[in-house]
Every structure is written in C-alpha cells, then in structure tokens.
Motif scaffolding. Structure first.
Motif, mmCIF file in Angstrom:
data_model
loop_
_atom_site.group_PDB
_atom_site.id
_atom_site.type_symbol
_atom_site.label_atom_id
_atom_site.label_comp_id
_atom_site.label_asym_id
_atom_site.label_seq_id
_atom_site.Cartn_x
_atom_site.Cartn_y
_atom_site.Cartn_z
ATOM 1 N N VAL A 27 49.065 121.772 152.265
ATOM 2 C CA VAL A 27 50.305 121.689 152.631
ATOM 3 C C VAL A 27 50.692 122.511 154.019
ATOM 4 N N ALA A 45 46.522 118.422 158.426
ATOM 5 C CA ALA A 45 46.496 119.028 157.123
ATOM 6 C C ALA A 45 45.561 120.177 157.295
ATOM 7 N N LEU A 55 52.090 102.420 155.766
ATOM 8 C CA LEU A 55 50.996 103.246 156.234
ATOM 9 C C LEU A 55 50.999 103.316 157.773
ATOM 10 N N VAL A 56 50.632 104.479 158.179
ATOM 11 C CA VAL A 56 50.524 104.756 159.630
ATOM 12 C C VAL A 56 49.044 104.858 160.022
ATOM 13 N N GLN A 92 46.284 107.588 159.151
ATOM 14 C CA GLN A 92 46.578 108.580 159.547
ATOM 15 C C GLN A 92 46.383 109.909 158.469
ATOM 16 N N ASP A 140 47.779 113.045 157.416
ATOM 17 C CA ASP A 140 48.558 113.861 157.208
ATOM 18 C C ASP A 140 48.943 113.981 155.680
ATOM 19 N N LEU A 141 49.756 114.805 155.271
ATOM 20 C CA LEU A 141 49.763 115.128 153.779
ATOM 21 C C LEU A 141 50.452 114.034 153.385
ATOM 22 N N SER A 142 51.214 113.102 153.828
ATOM 23 C CA SER A 142 52.059 111.891 153.336
ATOM 24 C C SER A 142 51.011 110.882 153.140
ATOM 25 N N HIS A 143 49.787 110.893 153.534
ATOM 26 C CA HIS A 143 48.728 109.867 153.497
ATOM 27 C C HIS A 143 47.505 110.421 152.829
ATOM 28 N N VAL A 203 46.873 111.085 146.450
ATOM 29 C CA VAL A 203 47.449 109.875 145.586
ATOM 30 C C VAL A 203 48.169 109.084 146.611
ATOM 31 N N PHE A 204 48.543 109.702 147.977
ATOM 32 C CA PHE A 204 49.365 108.888 148.814
ATOM 33 C C PHE A 204 48.421 107.982 149.870
#
Lengths: 49, 505
Positions: free
Chosen positions: B171, B206, B307-308, B452, B454-457, B460-461
């Motif tokens: 996080v 992250a 997805l970035v 990328q 980061d947390l959003s990727h 599970v993402f």
C-alpha cells in the motif's frame, strides 16, 4: 464455498483495501494517491483479467 | 488428437520455465519463439566481437532458479553457472566529488556509509534488521503462490501468517519506506533507485520494491557468457527432458473454440493444436491482438484495455577500447529520487526527455559486464550497456530520427558524471530505442517490464497466470503475476507451469 460467501469475502477484502489505502496515504504522497484514485475505478475490471 | 499437450508462445525465461515444468510432468511441450534468439530481453547479442546484454544485466534472488531446478530435479549449477558480483553497485557523481560502492555484506555497507554519514549507517543496519525478515515472507511465499483471486490471498495469509507484516508494503510507496530511514541525499538516492526495476519513480512505486535493496545484499550474480546463459540453460534443461523449441515461429493468433484455447496459428498460416496454450508474451498483446474482442466477455475486455504498460527502458550498447574507470558491475546515473519523481510528471508523461541546464541528461544504470566475464569483449576491450528511462512517444520527434543524438547525449551524461573522456574510447555503439524493443521483442510500447507495477496492477489486479475467461489458456512473463524482473518472471513461470500440470493431472 457458496458464491455468495465468496462475493462477501471479495467485497470485504476490497473494502478493507480501500479503507487501508485511505488511512495510510499521506498528503505528501499526492502523486501516488492521484495515480491510485485514477486507477481505482478500473481495478474491479482488472480483477477479472 | 492435438499435436501437443502444451504450446508456449514466447521463448523468454517465463515461458521456458513453465515449459520445462510441463515437460517434466510428462506433457509433450513445444516452445515457439518469434525471433532467432532465445530469452527476449534477458538475452545477449554479438556485434563486432562484443557481446551485449539486450536488457537485463544482473541476477538477484537466485533462489528462484534454485526453486525451478529443484522442481526439475536437475542441478542448476550445470545449466546456469553464476559468477558472484561484488560490489553490488557504485554510486558516482564526479561533479560533486561523490563516489561510494556498496559491498555485498550488510555490515561492510554500513561501514561504507559511516565514512560520510554515521547516522545513515545506523539507519541502514536498522533497515536491514526491520526488513530482512519480510524478505522471507515475500519472496519465499508470495513469489511462488498463484494470485488468481482474493481467496488465494486469504489462503496465502492463512498458510503463512507472517505475510500480514508484508501487506503494508503493497500500500505504501518505495520512497516512503526509504525516506523513513535515510536522511543523506546520496544514501537516499542509492536506496531509492531500485524502483527503477519496476519502471516507476520511487514515490509511485509499491513499497515492496524497497526490499530489493536488501535482497541485493544476499548476493547478486552474473551468468557465465552473458545473460543469455539463463534462458539457454532453462531451454537446455527443457530439451534434455524431451521438450521442443522452434525459432522464427511467430504466433499471430490463439485458436479459440467456445471460450477454450485449442492451439495457435503461425504467421505462415501453420496451425498447431494443443490441449493447453501458455502465452508467455505481454498479456495485453495476447488478449487484444491474438485472441480478440469476440472471445472475451465485455468486463474482462474492459479490464484488459485498462492495463497500463510499464515505462520503456531504452538500451545503449557501447564497445570501448580500454578498461573504464568504474568500480562495479553496476553504476548508477542520476538516481536522485527528486529527479526521478519530477521526471515522471514533468517529462515522461509529456513525452519529453529529462533536461538539466539546457542539456538532455539520461538517468539509469551503467552495466560493465566484461568486468565480471572478460570473454564478452575482444582482448583489451570492454562492453558497457546503459539502461535508461524514456517515453515511448517523443513529443515533436521520432525515436528512429533521434536515436544517434540520444546516444551522444547519453555518452555526454556519463562523461560529465562518471567516466571522463568516454567518447574517445568508443569503438562500437548501438541502441535499442523503445520502438526497436517493440519491433525486436514484440513488447508493446517497448515496455520490458510488461505492465506497470503499482498497486492497481499487482497481485489479483495483474493478469492472472491462468486465464479467467478462456479455458486451457495460461499466462507467463513480466506482465503477469508476480511481475517484471528476472527472478519474478522465473517465479511466474513456476506458478504457471504448476497450474498447467495441476489442472491436467
């Protein structure tokens, strides 16, 4: 495990994650916060990829 | 009856690792590589007697290889001989007279830091004390566990409760973690640059990447004969088990029938049927170009489109006619976190290169591979590579036109900060721009780290190792879980291979 139970766990985990994010992000992390905020609406869709 | 049990698209280290495990389990496996060289961006090419690593330049977390070869029941040392690299890296800025190199030993590194910042030396020991236990939780557990859904995370925590202490690192940011410990700007820069391995600036990366700086103190290694030795070694193991590899076999389509992968079609129209297909290429490219909208439910398609891609890393390859005045295999260039952070918003997102005092300067990492393995260059000569960060689309310019100028600017930056008179010793020069990386390796956007980080990727993402919408389709490589970088990709290959074997048992 029932689908409903799984959905509840998933929702709970996602909610927990958002709450955690909210309390742990400091104003100095604005770039990261901005990145995550813009990506947040996309995350539920990414979950299914 | 299908031609193969498993067809793997892409001969990178992720695909090869998965293929070897499938073959080991008795599944008839074929690896299809679009080029004539194995390894993708973990590879080495030869030009005028110099051997240059295409992208990846060192190995950390060798336990990922050990784990793979343990599962293959084969000796890793025989297939991938590794040479220890010490010191880990050099930090150098001749304009300010700053130079120090970090040895492998944590205690010795603290001594190096203590020479100019005793407070940060103590902080480094505390950092090591606090985060070394987390390495075990993260690398030994998270790395090899599938992350197909939240239930996997719950299961992982239930099995390894110490993972709870690692979760906050997902996080928070890399910068936030290292800034808690280090005050000296140069020490901070030397501890924050590892976000570079994720293709992100420290304040967007992250926090778990902060442990990479400590992982390096477990030892970093270079394979004999260049980075290509890694995929070549895994391929050898795969073929010793009876597997088959085909080169110049570019896949254009995954054949799907009723949401089930049934094989692949090559560029020349050849169709190869298989019970299982492993896409060890960029997940976005796999779903968008090789499978297509018609086979993917709308919500998954939306996820794929969102997805970035990670930041591209242009590579410069230099052959030089003398031993360069460097202290280590790796030397950092311009890794001040303030510069890296501002670079993202003020330059990268606007398609610009970093400019200081009216001059373009390149930031990144110099690798001096012939220091470790002199066979990579003709006698008396050496190879240097520079991995930088730059946008895929240059505002008002084009990489093909700009390439030679970029090499000049990179050499000028290195001369200014690290190696005076470098330009007088360059006898060979070349570059892989983001566009070249896309053309050569088929990485969309030249993104060598895939998606990328980061947390959003993440977790599970990040695209799952087993497709959630196409049956019998699996994914491996940097764009899937656990992420980019040599050890992570091998670990991802282990996860994917394990899933294929388990599902077909």
């Amino acid at each position: 495990m029932k689908r409903r139970t799984k959905a509840m766990i998933t929702l709970g985990a996602a909610g927990g994650l958002v709450a955690w994010l909210a309390v742990s992000t400091e104003p100095s992390d604005w770039r990261y916060a901005k990145l995550l905020l813009t990506q947040l609406p996309k995350m539920p869709f990414r979950y299914f990829v | 009856m299908p031609d193969y049990d498993v067809v793997v698209i892409g001969g990178g280290i992720g695909g090869l690792s998965a293929a070897a495990l499938c073959q080991k389990a008795g599944m008839k496996t074929l690896v299809l590589e679009q080029s004539n060289r194995i390894g993708g961006c973990c590879s080495t090419y030869e030009a005028e007697g110099f051997h240059f690593d295409v992208g990846a330049s060192v190995v950390e977390v060798t336990r990922a290889f050990d784990e793979l070869f343990k599962r293959l029941e084969m000796p890793r040392e025989r297939y991938i001989p590794l040479i220890p690299v010490d010191p880990i890296y050099d930090y150098c800025d001749n304009t300010r007279g700053v130079r120090f190199a970090y040895p492998t030993s944590v205690e010795d590194t603290a001594r190096v830091i203590a020479e100019f910042s005793p407070e940060d030396a103590k902080a480094f020991l505390k950092f090591a004390e606090d985060y070394t236990p987390k390495i075990k939780g993260l690398v030994d557990n998270f790395f090899y566990a599938p992350s197909l859904g939240f239930m996997d995370t719950v299961r992982l925590i239930a099995k390894y409760p110490q993972m709870v202490s690692v979760l906050p690192m997902f996080v928070t940011t890399h910068q936030k973690i290292v800034a808690r410990y280090f005050k000296n700007a140069d020490v901070l820069a030397s501890m924050a640059f590892q976000s570079f391995y994720a293709g992100l600036p420290p304040d967007m990366c992250a926090g778990l990447y902060a442990i990479v700086g400590l992982l390096e103190h477990e030892g970093i290694y270079y394979p004999e004969g260049g980075m290509i030795r890694i995929p070549a070694g895994i391929r050898q193991a795969f073929e010793d088990l009876g597997g088959e590899t085909r080169f110049d076999a570019r896949v254009v389509r995954v054949m799907v029938e009723g949401r089930r992968a049934v094989g692949v079609e090559l560029w020349d129209g050849t169709q190869i049927t298989a019970r299982n297909v492993v896409g060890a290429i960029n997940a976005k490219k796999l779903y968008e170009d090789m499978i297509g909208r018609e086979h993917i439910p709308w919500h998954v398609w939306r996820g794929v489109r969102s997805l970035v891609l990670s930041m591209p890393c242009p590579m410069i390859y230099l052959g030089i006619d003398y031993e360069p005045p460097l202290n280590a295999h790796h030397t950092l260039t311009l890794t001040d976190p303030r510069i890296m952070n501002d670079y993202w918003s003020d330059y990268y997102l606007k398609g610009k290169l970093y400019v200081k005092d009216g001059r373009v300067e390149v930031m990144g990492l110099i690798s001096w591979a012939s220091k470790i393995d002199p066979s990579l260059a003709p006698p008396g000569k050496h190879v240097l590579t520079h991995m930088g960060l730059a946008p895929y689309n240059l505002a008002g310019n084009d990489w093909d036109r700009y390439k030679e100028r970029y090499i000049d600017e990179a050499i000028a930056t290195i001369e200014r900060y690290i190696i005076p008179d470098l330009s007088k010793h360059v006898v060979y020069r070349d570059m892989a721009t983001p566009k070249d990386l896309e053309r050569m390796l088929l990485h969309p956007g030249g993104a060598v780290y895939g998606i990328q980080t980061d947390l959003s990727h993440m977790a599970v993402f990040r695209p799952a190792n087993r497709s959630k919408c196409i049956k019998n389709l699996y994914l491996a490589g940097a764009s899937t879980h656990p992420g980019g970088g040599v050890p992570a990709v091998v670990a991802g290959g282990i996860i994917t291979g394990g899933l294929v074997v388990k599902d077909n048992a």
